[in-house]
Design a protein around this motif. Structure first.
Motif: not given
Length: 179
Positions: A2-4, A6, A56-59, A61
């Motif tokens: 999971h990535f976001i 931003r 950015v990898d959510e786990e 950062n």
């Protein structure tokens, strides 16, 4: 995974440049200085912070990828200028490539550019890849690069339909693109 996606922050700059450098380290068509270009663009008026995005990898950062769109102009024969954007570069760490990160960065950057009311974007890139996002050869609008480039590699997308219909001419990149 999971990535976001931003907006890049100043505190990301050093890590982002490492990601860009690593992403292009073994690219055949690269001079391996894209990270320096990103740094130079951030220092000029063509830099639009809202169009410098990171994945950015959510786990943990960790920054996995980056995209930058910056302002350029198209100059016609009468020296009339039309504002546009250049997509350069888009980067994803090699071990995270082919996982949809680059596609997500491109889609999000185009979405943000449209919200900011930019009307078009240019890219010098792989002719098999960018048409997936709606990019077409810029020669369809009689728009050229200020340097020698294969016709199929210079592409544009209209974020507002018809925005390039009267923009024939040469793309004016900021001088930092040539340093």
């Amino acid at each position: 995974m999971h990535f976001i996606i931003r907006q890049e922050q100043e505190s990301d700059y050093e890590l982002t440049e490492k990601v860009v450098e690593t992403a292009f380290a073994s690219a055949i068509q690269s001079d391996q200085t894209e990270h320096k270009l990103v740094s130079r663009i951030r220092q000029i008026d063509s830099f639009i912070p809202e169009l410098s995005l990171v994945a950015v990898d959510e786990e943990n950062n960790k920054i996995l990828g980056h995209i930058l769109l910056s302002k350029v102009f198209i100059s016609d024969a009468n020296n009339q200028k039309t504002a546009s954007l250049a997509l350069a570069p888009v980067s994803v760490l090699p071990e995270y490539q082919n996982k949809g990160i680059g596609k997500s960065l491109i889609r999000k950057a185009l979405e943000v550019a449209k919200k900011l009311e930019f009307q078009s974007v240019f890219v010098l890139g792989h002719p098999e890849y960018y048409p997936k996002f709606g990019f077409k050869k810029s020669s369809l609008w009689q728009i050229k690069a200020p340097f020698e480039v294969p016709e199929e590699a210079l592409m544009a997308i209209e974020l507002l339909e018809g925005s390039l219909d009267h923009a024939a001419g040469i793309i004016e990149y900021p001088s930092v693109f040539f340093e």
